[in-house]
Design a protein around this motif. Structure first.
Motif, PDB file in Angstrom:
ATOM      1  N   ALA A  79      19.159   1.117  -9.437  1.00 19.21           N
ATOM      2  CA  ALA A  79      20.344   0.786 -10.243  1.00 19.21           C
ATOM      3  C   ALA A  79      19.987  -0.047 -11.467  1.00 19.21           C
ATOM      4  CB  ALA A  79      21.366   0.041  -9.389  1.00 19.21           C
ATOM      5  N   SER A  80      19.056  -0.978 -11.305  1.00 14.88           N
ATOM      6  CA  SER A  80      18.766  -1.884 -12.415  1.00 14.88           C
ATOM      7  C   SER A  80      17.296  -1.932 -12.796  1.00 14.88           C
ATOM      8  CB  SER A  80      19.239  -3.297 -12.047  1.00 14.88           C
ATOM      9  OG  SER A  80      18.614  -3.748 -10.866  1.00 14.88           O
ATOM     10  N   GLY A  81      16.466  -1.121 -12.164  1.00  8.98           N
ATOM     11  CA  GLY A  81      15.043  -1.144 -12.474  1.00  8.98           C
ATOM     12  C   GLY A  81      14.388  -2.383 -11.897  1.00  8.98           C
ATOM     13  N   GLY A  82      13.272  -2.744 -12.461  1.00  4.76           N
ATOM     14  CA  GLY A  82      12.584  -3.943 -12.006  1.00  4.76           C
ATOM     15  C   GLY A  82      11.409  -3.677 -11.105  1.00  4.76           C
ATOM     16  N   PHE A  83      11.174  -2.404 -10.765  1.00  3.43           N
ATOM     17  CA  PHE A  83       9.993  -2.094  -9.961  1.00  3.43           C
ATOM     18  C   PHE A  83       8.788  -2.023 -10.894  1.00  3.43           C
ATOM     19  CE2 PHE A  83       7.013   0.748  -7.753  1.00  3.43           C
ATOM     20  CZ  PHE A  83       6.949   0.122  -6.520  1.00  3.43           C
ATOM     21  N   ASP A  84       7.816  -2.870 -10.631  1.00  2.00           N
ATOM     22  CA  ASP A  84       6.640  -2.969 -11.494  1.00  2.00           C
ATOM     23  C   ASP A  84       5.566  -2.020 -10.985  1.00  2.00           C
ATOM     24  OD1 ASP A  84       4.477  -3.680 -13.053  1.00  2.00           O
ATOM     25  OD2 ASP A  84       4.967  -5.817 -13.034  1.00  2.00           O
ATOM     26  N   CYS A  85       5.462  -0.856 -11.620  1.00  2.35           N
ATOM     27  CA  CYS A  85       4.498   0.151 -11.171  1.00  2.35           C
ATOM     28  C   CYS A  85       3.060  -0.330 -11.339  1.00  2.35           C
ATOM     29  CB  CYS A  85       4.704   1.456 -11.949  1.00  2.35           C
ATOM     30  SG  CYS A  85       6.244   2.313 -11.528  1.00  2.35           S
ATOM     31  N   ALA A  86       2.810  -1.137 -12.355  1.00  2.32           N
ATOM     32  CA  ALA A  86       1.453  -1.633 -12.578  1.00  2.32           C
ATOM     33  C   ALA A  86       0.996  -2.525 -11.435  1.00  2.32           C
ATOM     34  CB  ALA A  86       1.388  -2.399 -13.893  1.00  2.32           C
ATOM     35  N   LYS A  87       1.939  -3.251 -10.823  1.00  2.00           N
ATOM     36  CA  LYS A  87       1.601  -4.136  -9.711  1.00  2.00           C
ATOM     37  C   LYS A  87       1.733  -3.452  -8.355  1.00  2.00           C
ATOM     38  CE  LYS A  87       2.773  -8.447 -12.099  1.00  2.00           C
ATOM     39  NZ  LYS A  87       3.610  -9.673 -12.074  1.00  2.00           N
ATOM     40  N   ASN A  88       1.981  -2.174  -8.365  1.00  2.00           N
ATOM     41  CA  ASN A  88       2.088  -1.405  -7.122  1.00  2.00           C
ATOM     42  C   ASN A  88       0.742  -0.766  -6.784  1.00  2.00           C
ATOM     43  OD1 ASN A  88       3.571  -0.268  -4.898  1.00  2.00           O
ATOM     44  ND2 ASN A  88       3.530   1.699  -5.981  1.00  2.00           N
ATOM     45  N   ASN A  89      -0.344  -1.425  -7.147  1.00  2.00           N
ATOM     46  CA  ASN A  89      -1.682  -0.858  -6.971  1.00  2.00           C
ATOM     47  C   ASN A  89      -2.248  -1.156  -5.583  1.00  2.00           C
ATOM     48  OD1 ASN A  89      -1.613  -3.529  -7.813  1.00  2.00           O
ATOM     49  ND2 ASN A  89      -3.561  -3.441  -8.888  1.00  2.00           N
ATOM     50  N   SER A  90      -1.490  -0.697  -4.576  1.00  2.00           N
ATOM     51  CA  SER A  90      -1.881  -0.792  -3.173  1.00  2.00           C
ATOM     52  C   SER A  90      -0.979   0.178  -2.410  1.00  2.00           C
ATOM     53  CB  SER A  90      -1.699  -2.218  -2.647  1.00  2.00           C
ATOM     54  OG  SER A  90      -0.321  -2.533  -2.561  1.00  2.00           O
ATOM     55  N   PHE A  91      -1.084   0.153  -1.087  1.00  2.00           N
ATOM     56  CA  PHE A  91      -0.167   0.963  -0.272  1.00  2.00           C
ATOM     57  C   PHE A  91       0.854   0.063   0.427  1.00  2.00           C
ATOM     58  CE2 PHE A  91      -3.422   4.622   0.445  1.00  2.00           C
ATOM     59  CZ  PHE A  91      -3.211   5.055  -0.849  1.00  2.00           C
ATOM     60  N   ALA A  92       1.165  -1.072  -0.200  1.00  2.00           N
ATOM     61  CA  ALA A  92       2.106  -2.017   0.406  1.00  2.00           C
ATOM     62  C   ALA A  92       3.482  -1.397   0.624  1.00  2.00           C
ATOM     63  CB  ALA A  92       2.229  -3.257  -0.475  1.00  2.00           C
ATOM     64  N   GLN A  93       3.846  -0.403  -0.197  1.00  2.00           N
ATOM     65  CA  GLN A  93       5.164   0.203  -0.064  1.00  2.00           C
ATOM     66  C   GLN A  93       5.257   1.151   1.125  1.00  2.00           C
ATOM     67  OE1 GLN A  93       7.652  -1.011  -1.671  1.00  2.00           O
ATOM     68  NE2 GLN A  93       6.284  -2.327  -2.850  1.00  2.00           N
ATOM     69  N   MET A  94       4.179   1.245   1.916  1.00  2.00           N
ATOM     70  CA  MET A  94       4.246   2.031   3.147  1.00  2.00           C
ATOM     71  C   MET A  94       4.753   1.216   4.330  1.00  2.00           C
ATOM     72  SD  MET A  94       0.982   4.543   3.297  1.00  2.00           S
ATOM     73  CE  MET A  94       0.538   5.607   1.930  1.00  2.00           C
ATOM     74  N   LEU A  95       4.942  -0.084   4.138  1.00  2.00           N
ATOM     75  CA  LEU A  95       5.427  -0.907   5.239  1.00  2.00           C
ATOM     76  C   LEU A  95       6.760  -0.403   5.797  1.00  2.00           C
ATOM     77  CD1 LEU A  95       4.832  -3.358   6.997  1.00  2.00           C
ATOM     78  CD2 LEU A  95       5.928  -4.798   5.268  1.00  2.00           C
ATOM     79  N   PRO A  96       7.703   0.057   4.964  1.00  2.00           N
ATOM     80  CA  PRO A  96       8.927   0.629   5.538  1.00  2.00           C
ATOM     81  C   PRO A  96       8.649   1.823   6.454  1.00  2.00           C
ATOM     82  CG  PRO A  96       9.260   0.133   3.222  1.00  2.00           C
ATOM     83  CD  PRO A  96       7.802  -0.062   3.487  1.00  2.00           C
ATOM     84  N   ALA A  97       7.671   2.652   6.101  1.00  2.00           N
ATOM     85  CA  ALA A  97       7.322   3.788   6.955  1.00  2.00           C
ATOM     86  C   ALA A  97       6.785   3.314   8.296  1.00  2.00           C
ATOM     87  CB  ALA A  97       6.290   4.670   6.252  1.00  2.00           C
ATOM     88  N   PHE A  98       5.996   2.248   8.271  1.00  2.00           N
ATOM     89  CA  PHE A  98       5.455   1.664   9.493  1.00  2.00           C
ATOM     90  C   PHE A  98       6.596   1.219  10.411  1.00  2.00           C
ATOM     91  CE2 PHE A  98       1.722  -1.394  10.790  1.00  2.00           C
ATOM     92  CZ  PHE A  98       1.729  -0.847  12.058  1.00  2.00           C
ATOM     93  N   ALA A  99       7.578   0.540   9.838  1.00  2.00           N
ATOM     94  CA  ALA A  99       8.719   0.056  10.622  1.00  2.00           C
ATOM     95  C   ALA A  99       9.530   1.212  11.203  1.00  2.00           C
ATOM     96  CB  ALA A  99       9.608  -0.826   9.751  1.00  2.00           C
ATOM     97  N   LEU A 100       9.788   2.232  10.400  1.00  2.00           N
ATOM     98  CA  LEU A 100      10.576   3.372  10.878  1.00  2.00           C
ATOM     99  C   LEU A 100       9.813   4.174  11.928  1.00  2.00           C
ATOM    100  CD1 LEU A 100      12.159   4.569   7.506  1.00  2.00           C
ATOM    101  CD2 LEU A 100      13.227   3.218   9.320  1.00  2.00           C
ATOM    102  N   ALA A 101       8.501   4.305  11.753  1.00  2.00           N
ATOM    103  CA  ALA A 101       7.688   5.015  12.741  1.00  2.00           C
ATOM    104  C   ALA A 101       7.700   4.284  14.075  1.00  2.00           C
ATOM    105  CB  ALA A 101       6.258   5.169  12.231  1.00  2.00           C
ATOM    106  N   MET A 102       7.578   2.937  14.035  1.00  2.00           N
ATOM    107  CA  MET A 102       7.588   2.155  15.271  1.00  2.00           C
ATOM    108  C   MET A 102       8.929   2.279  15.986  1.00  2.00           C
ATOM    109  SD  MET A 102       5.572   0.228  17.116  1.00  2.00           S
ATOM    110  CE  MET A 102       4.326  -0.479  16.013  1.00  2.00           C
ATOM    111  N   THR A 103       9.999   2.324  15.223  1.00  2.00           N
ATOM    112  CA  THR A 103      11.319   2.534  15.811  1.00  2.00           C
ATOM    113  C   THR A 103      11.415   3.929  16.416  1.00  2.00           C
ATOM    114  OG1 THR A 103      12.278   1.065  14.144  1.00  2.00           O
ATOM    115  CG2 THR A 103      13.800   2.482  15.356  1.00  2.00           C
ATOM    116  N   GLY A 104      10.885   4.914  15.693  1.00  2.00           N
ATOM    117  CA  GLY A 104      10.939   6.292  16.168  1.00  2.00           C
ATOM    118  C   GLY A 104      10.165   6.508  17.456  1.00  2.00           C
ATOM    119  N   VAL A 105       8.997   5.887  17.569  1.00  2.00           N
ATOM    120  CA  VAL A 105       8.201   6.090  18.788  1.00  2.00           C
ATOM    121  C   VAL A 105       8.908   5.458  19.982  1.00  2.00           C
ATOM    122  CG1 VAL A 105       6.711   4.019  18.751  1.00  2.00           C
ATOM    123  CG2 VAL A 105       5.816   6.176  19.625  1.00  2.00           C
TER     124      VAL A 105
END
Length: 402
Positions: free
Chosen positions: A172-198
């Motif tokens: 809605a308002s931007g603010g995601f810094d793609c230059a500072k996204n130089n890792s796989f830190a944004q996979m943490l939500p997938a980790f949480a959802l996978a743990m819930t799914g299992v």
């Protein structure tokens, strides 16, 4: 003031929930001893009565393995729960701070997904503690499955609310810094959802009620798909930034986050396959399971090698493990060896033995099992080392929370 004794962990970050997750994962590695070395006829998993019967046989090797397993499950299960409680108390105070407001306005907002991840891990770990230490639990397990699914759904709702808040803000308002996204830190939500799914997939594999199993299959499938989609998005966004800006050295351990996610989704799929066979007559033979597990393990080995290569290139160990800088992201290092140990056990027992490629308890079996135990030993050593580093009082420790 620099002479005041303090613990690095007192400078709290949501990433400290990973300490609880790692301890819970280690309890699962010890449960694998019981899962594959203790007979449990008529049941998908071993329970208190199966363990007691195995101990009554007087088999020395099995008795020793059971003793180690029970001790490991008890110690790391207790550590998992105690660290969860400690983190929840810290989170309560953290919410009112300026640091929390800054976190909520940055890429790091998804670090809060470590909360539902830890909650789901503790529910899974609590179920293992019940199976192993509570006599007669299996006789009432059908009543527990609906309650467990409600609990996991509550965690799932929390996870999606947090993820939705993040997505709403950055779209809605931007603010995601793609230059500072130089890792796989944004996979943490997938980790949480996978743990819930299992967790949601457990009734599919264990329930004798087709309705309960069917609901479990549907719900766990939703979380499987959601986790897989987020992994794909995280890979694309993260790799692009890494190739352009280089990896964020402190977040380099996140490059191996695919490893635990793959193990969790692999177990989820195996549970679903068993549920489909028992409740709906859809059979997956041993060779098919072997190939599924081999492909999943291949993914994990590739990402583990990738992550280790980058850790070495950035000098991560020297800078953040043995140096003065202390990062709560250290605990992300525990999950990959835990996941490799667990999936290797499944690959050996459900895959290779199930397909008839090797003989159970033969020479090849123990040689391969030694690899799984080595991964487990690495994880145990890491937890002990990190617990001393983060929770032991020191003078003027340099704490980083990025």
């Amino acid at each position: 003031m620099s002479n005041i004794l303090k613990r690095p962990a007192d400078t709290w970050s949501p990433l400290y929930f990973l300490a609880s997750v790692g301890a819970g994962g280690l309890s699962v590695t010890f449960f694998m001893y019981l899962m594959f070395w203790v007979p449990h006829p008529g049941r998908t998993v071993p329970v208190f009565e199966d363990i007691a019967a195995a101990l009554a046989t007087g088999h020395t090797g099995r008795t020793l393995a059971i003793a180690v397993a029970l001790a490991g499950i008890a110690v790391f299960g207790a550590l998992n729960l105690s660290l969860l409680v400690w983190n929840l108390r810290k989170l309560s105070a953290f919410r009112a701070t300026e640091k929390a407001q800054a976190l909520a306005a940055s890429n790091a907002q998804t670090q809060m997904m470590a909360l539902p991840l830890a909650l789901a891990m503790s529910i899974n770990g609590g179920f293992i503690l019940g199976l192993v230490f509570v006599p007669g639990l299996w006789s009432v397990v059908e009543y527990l499955f609906p309650l467990a699914m409600v609990a996991f759904l509550a965690v799932g709702v929390l996870a999606f609310r947090q993820l939705g808040q993040f997505i709403a803000r950055v779209t809605a308002s931007g603010g995601f810094d793609c230059a500072k996204n130089n890792s796989f830190a944004q996979m943490l939500p997938a980790f949480a959802l996978a743990m819930t799914g299992v967790g949601l997939s457990a009734p599919a594999a264990m329930s004798a009620n087709a309705t309960v199993a069917g609901i479990s299959l549907v719900l766990s499938s939703f979380f499987l798909v959601a986790a897989a989609l987020i992994v794909l998005v995280g890979l694309v966004l993260g790799l692009r930034s890494i190739m352009e800006n280089g990896v964020a050295a402190e977040q380099a351990p996140t490059l191996m986050m695919v490893v635990p996610i793959t193990t969790i989704l692999g177990i989820l799929m195996l549970r679903q396959a068993h549920g489909l066979e028992v409740s709906f007559g859809v059979h997956m033979d041993g060779a098919e399971k072997m190939m599924l597990l081999t492909r999943l393990l291949s993914v994990e080995v590739i990402f583990a090698l990738f992550g280790l290569t980058v850790l070495a290139a950035t000098g991560y160990v020297r800078r953040f493990l043995t140096g003065e800088a202390i990062s709560p992201g250290n605990y992300a290092l525990v999950c990959p060896p835990v996941a490799l140990s667990v999936l290797t056990q499944f690959w050996i027992n459900t895959g290779l033995v199930g397909a008839g490629l090797i003989e159970k308890f033969g020479t090849a079996y123990w040689a391969l099992t030694a690899v799984a135990l080595a991964f487990q030993a690495v994880a145990v050593a890491l937890v002990i080392f990190l617990h001393r580093r983060h929770f032991r009082a020191s003078r003027g420790a340099a704490m980083r929370t990025a």
